[in-house]
Design a protein around this motif. Sequence first.
Motif, mmCIF file in Angstrom:
data_model
loop_
_atom_site.group_PDB
_atom_site.id
_atom_site.type_symbol
_atom_site.label_atom_id
_atom_site.label_comp_id
_atom_site.label_asym_id
_atom_site.label_seq_id
_atom_site.Cartn_x
_atom_site.Cartn_y
_atom_site.Cartn_z
ATOM 1 N N PHE A 8 1.003 -1.326 -0.084
ATOM 2 C CA PHE A 8 -0.102 -0.037 0.349
ATOM 3 C C PHE A 8 0.907 1.360 -0.083
ATOM 4 O O PHE A 8 0.624 2.183 -0.750
ATOM 5 N N ASP A 9 1.801 1.327 0.813
ATOM 6 C CA ASP A 9 2.776 2.477 0.858
ATOM 7 C C ASP A 9 3.450 2.665 -0.571
ATOM 8 O O ASP A 9 3.564 3.553 -0.941
ATOM 9 N N LEU A 10 4.106 1.717 -1.135
ATOM 10 C CA LEU A 10 4.758 1.671 -2.102
ATOM 11 C C LEU A 10 3.653 2.052 -3.393
ATOM 12 O O LEU A 10 3.819 2.916 -4.204
ATOM 13 N N ILE A 11 2.305 1.521 -3.598
ATOM 14 C CA ILE A 11 1.476 2.070 -4.662
ATOM 15 C C ILE A 11 1.044 3.446 -4.507
ATOM 16 O O ILE A 11 1.007 4.130 -5.314
ATOM 17 N N ASN A 12 0.951 3.897 -3.293
ATOM 18 C CA ASN A 12 0.333 5.052 -3.163
ATOM 19 C C ASN A 12 1.379 6.258 -3.370
ATOM 20 O O ASN A 12 1.037 7.213 -3.751
ATOM 21 N N ASN A 13 2.628 5.905 -2.836
ATOM 22 C CA ASN A 13 3.578 6.770 -3.211
ATOM 23 C C ASN A 13 4.069 7.005 -4.473
ATOM 24 O O ASN A 13 4.063 8.117 -5.079
ATOM 25 N N ILE A 14 3.769 5.857 -5.563
ATOM 26 C CA ILE A 14 4.103 6.085 -6.913
ATOM 27 C C ILE A 14 2.994 6.745 -7.431
ATOM 28 O O ILE A 14 2.961 7.756 -8.421
ATOM 29 N N ASP A 15 1.594 6.547 -7.017
ATOM 30 C CA ASP A 15 0.448 7.291 -7.693
ATOM 31 C C ASP A 15 0.799 8.625 -7.063
ATOM 32 O O ASP A 15 0.251 9.522 -8.221
ATOM 33 N N GLU A 16 1.376 9.047 -6.025
ATOM 34 C CA GLU A 16 1.423 10.669 -5.875
ATOM 35 C C GLU A 16 2.246 11.350 -6.756
ATOM 36 O O GLU A 16 2.188 12.671 -6.988
#
Length: 217
Positions: free
Chosen positions: A86-94
């Motif tokens: 979740f952390d990786l995915i949401n940071n990439i999306d940011e």
Amino acid sequence: MWKKLLKKISGTETMIFDELSNLADEVYETVLTLEDSIKDFLNNEDIKKDLAIVSKKEVECDLIVENLTKELFKGRLLPYSSEDWFDLINNIDELADLSDRATRLMGISKINLPEEVKEKTILLTKKTTNAVGLIKDSIHQLKKDFKLSREIAKRVGEVRDEVRNVEYEIYEKTHKLDIKTREIRLLKDVVFTITQIANKSKDISNRIVAMSIKYAF
């Protein structure tokens, strides 16, 4: 029991990694469009087309994130913890969100800047694109080669530092300019937002490094 277990394992890992790679590709394309838009902005050209592309890609990134989140909520048995994912995915999306914000800021008004400031701003954006490109390459290697993924991710920090150095060079130069305050403020907002993309890339690289070390044993 075994049928349920196999259902959780079968095909899911490939799907997650493939979708994560797709997300990284879309984000990189978004930042490339941002790079084009900064050139148009600095030359006082219309950026509506660039903004439309960035906004569309930002929505596409959100859809990929939604699909990934749904898969993760199914409780699949995957390498790495849910928190890692979740952390990786949401940071990439940011990264896409910040690209959209920077492009929207550029659509507010035209500004007139000396060539040296334009060149520094373009350099800042190019280096930021390089940082995101490294993130993309690292993500692509995450499933295949932990060590290579980690080594690529480690290079992001150096590029991020270069971005920050250029950022403050721009601030120093604009402080000495005899131009309207609102134009300086707008430029600083744009520059700061682009720099945040590089900073967020560093955060992502730290997560990738941690994940690759944590699960390499």
